[in-house]
Design a protein around this motif. Structure first.
Motif, short mmCIF file in Angstrom:
data_model
loop_
_atom_site.label_atom_id
_atom_site.label_comp_id
_atom_site.label_asym_id
_atom_site.label_seq_id
_atom_site.Cartn_x
_atom_site.Cartn_y
_atom_site.Cartn_z
N ALA A 1 47.17 28.50 40.53
CA ALA A 1 48.55 28.53 41.00
C ALA A 1 49.01 27.16 41.46
O ALA A 1 50.12 26.71 41.13
CB ALA A 1 48.70 29.56 42.12
N ASP A 2 48.17 26.45 42.22
CA ASP A 2 48.55 25.13 42.71
C ASP A 2 48.62 24.11 41.56
O ASP A 2 49.46 23.21 41.57
CB ASP A 2 47.59 24.65 43.79
CG ASP A 2 47.89 25.27 45.15
OD1 ASP A 2 49.00 25.79 45.32
OD2 ASP A 2 47.00 25.24 46.03
N PHE A 3 47.75 24.26 40.58
CA PHE A 3 47.82 23.36 39.43
C PHE A 3 49.13 23.57 38.69
O PHE A 3 49.78 22.60 38.27
CB PHE A 3 46.63 23.60 38.50
CG PHE A 3 46.65 22.71 37.28
CD1 PHE A 3 46.40 21.35 37.40
CD2 PHE A 3 46.91 23.23 36.02
CE1 PHE A 3 46.41 20.52 36.28
CE2 PHE A 3 46.93 22.41 34.90
CZ PHE A 3 46.67 21.05 35.03
N GLU A 4 49.56 24.81 38.55
CA GLU A 4 50.84 25.08 37.91
C GLU A 4 51.98 24.44 38.70
O GLU A 4 52.92 23.89 38.11
CB GLU A 4 51.07 26.59 37.79
CG GLU A 4 50.21 27.26 36.73
CD GLU A 4 50.49 28.74 36.60
OE1 GLU A 4 51.54 29.19 37.13
OE2 GLU A 4 49.68 29.45 35.99
N LEU A 5 51.90 24.49 40.02
CA LEU A 5 52.94 23.87 40.85
C LEU A 5 52.97 22.36 40.66
O LEU A 5 54.04 21.75 40.63
CB LEU A 5 52.73 24.22 42.32
CG LEU A 5 52.98 25.68 42.71
CD1 LEU A 5 52.61 25.92 44.17
CD2 LEU A 5 54.45 26.07 42.46
N VAL A 6 51.79 21.74 40.54
CA VAL A 6 51.73 20.31 40.27
C VAL A 6 52.39 20.01 38.93
O VAL A 6 53.18 19.06 38.80
CB VAL A 6 50.27 19.81 40.29
CG1 VAL A 6 50.18 18.39 39.73
CG2 VAL A 6 49.71 19.85 41.70
N VAL A 7 52.07 20.80 37.91
CA VAL A 7 52.65 20.61 36.58
C VAL A 7 54.17 20.77 36.63
O VAL A 7 54.92 19.97 36.05
CB VAL A 7 52.03 21.59 35.57
CG1 VAL A 7 52.81 21.61 34.27
CG2 VAL A 7 50.58 21.22 35.31
N VAL A 8 54.64 21.79 37.33
CA VAL A 8 56.09 22.00 37.44
C VAL A 8 56.74 20.81 38.15
O VAL A 8 57.82 20.35 37.75
CB VAL A 8 56.39 23.32 38.19
CG1 VAL A 8 57.87 23.41 38.55
CG2 VAL A 8 56.00 24.52 37.33
N GLY A 9 56.07 20.29 39.19
CA GLY A 9 56.60 19.12 39.88
C GLY A 9 56.73 17.93 38.95
O GLY A 9 57.74 17.21 38.98
N ILE A 10 55.72 17.71 38.12
CA ILE A 10 55.77 16.62 37.15
C ILE A 10 56.89 16.85 36.15
O ILE A 10 57.66 15.93 35.81
CB ILE A 10 54.42 16.47 36.42
CG1 ILE A 10 53.34 15.97 37.38
CG2 ILE A 10 54.54 15.54 35.21
CD1 ILE A 10 51.94 15.99 36.80
N CYS A 11 57.02 18.09 35.68
CA CYS A 11 58.05 18.40 34.68
C CYS A 11 59.46 18.19 35.23
O CYS A 11 60.37 17.78 34.49
CB CYS A 11 57.88 19.83 34.18
SG CYS A 11 56.45 20.05 33.08
N ARG A 12 59.65 18.46 36.50
CA ARG A 12 60.97 18.23 37.09
C ARG A 12 61.31 16.74 37.14
O ARG A 12 62.47 16.36 37.18
CB ARG A 12 61.05 18.87 38.47
CG ARG A 12 61.18 20.38 38.37
CD ARG A 12 61.25 21.08 39.70
NE ARG A 12 61.49 22.51 39.47
CZ ARG A 12 61.07 23.49 40.26
NH1 ARG A 12 60.37 23.19 41.35
NH2 ARG A 12 61.34 24.74 39.99
N LYS A 13 60.28 15.89 37.14
CA LYS A 13 60.49 14.45 37.10
C LYS A 13 60.77 13.97 35.68
O LYS A 13 61.67 13.17 35.45
CB LYS A 13 59.27 13.71 37.64
CG LYS A 13 58.88 14.06 39.07
CD LYS A 13 59.82 13.45 40.07
CE LYS A 13 59.27 13.63 41.49
NZ LYS A 13 60.17 13.06 42.51
#
Length: 205
Positions: free
Chosen positions: A14-26
């Motif tokens: 779940a936290d890895f997905e959040l990191v990925v989503v954070g990168i994607c928003r950038k």
């Protein structure tokens, strides 16, 4: 300059997905939408529109972009592993279904596995041929670490530059160990017996 190590394998899925989503928003845009855990039909995040800087600022892409995150706790895992190729093959029917239903035009898979040039081409071509989708990207550990070096706010939010302790001790845990030693002192070798009387210690019997 020392290359920073990011402890992506210490995250849970779940936290890895959040990191990925954070990168994607950038790199894609603030309009990236993430999905809750469950049977998401092969999507962890989605973006529709023209990207901010992906695959580059000079050549952004535009369309319906589906993002998936594939996490492993194995720090030695690589994209050329048979196990990962099996994971990718299971996703291909879902990707094809979304393409047929016009829910995507571009697909990006993130994984914290190491990625060689050969594995990049093989995995991307596997998805292209299997799903019939031309615009596919595989972003491995090296790509994610490059993104994290650029976006320090994501690193700070999730603490991926700090290793997580595999074992954590609370005060009560230490107390229980001491009490267990004291209660079982008759069966412990004489040479190992404490020369101190533990009874006066606060909190101990």
């Amino acid at each position: 300059m020392t290359r920073r190590k990011f402890h992506l394998e210490d995250l849970d899925d779940a936290d890895f997905e959040l990191v990925v989503v954070g990168i994607c928003r950038k790199i894609l845009g603030v309009g990236v939408t993430s999905f809750c855990a469950g049977r998401d039909g092969g999507r962890d995040a989605r973006f529709e529109g023209k990207t901010e800087c992906f695959p580059s600022s000079a050549s952004p892409i535009e369309g319906r972009i589906v993002v998936q995150a594939k996490h492993t706790i194995n720090s030695d895992a690589a994209c050329h592993d048979t196990e990962f190729e099996g994971i990718v093959k299971k996703e291909i029917p879902r990707i094809k279904r979304q393409l047929d239903e016009k829910e995507l035009t571009h697909y990006i898979m993130f994984t914290n596995r190491r990625k060689s040039g050969g594995a990049d081409s093989r995995i991307v071509n596997m998805i292209r041929d299997g799903a019939g989708l031309q615009d596919v990207w595989l972003r491995g550990r090296e790509d994610i670490e490059a993104d994290l070096r650029s976006y320090r706010d994501i690193v700070q939010e999730f603490g991926v530059d700090r290793p997580q302790s595999a074992i954590m001790f609370m005060p009560d845990d230490l107390r229980d160990v001491i009490v267990a030693f004291y209660e079982n002192r008759p069966i412990i070798q004489t040479s190992f017996d404490s020369q101190h009387d533990l009874r006066p210690y606060p909190g101990l019997p």
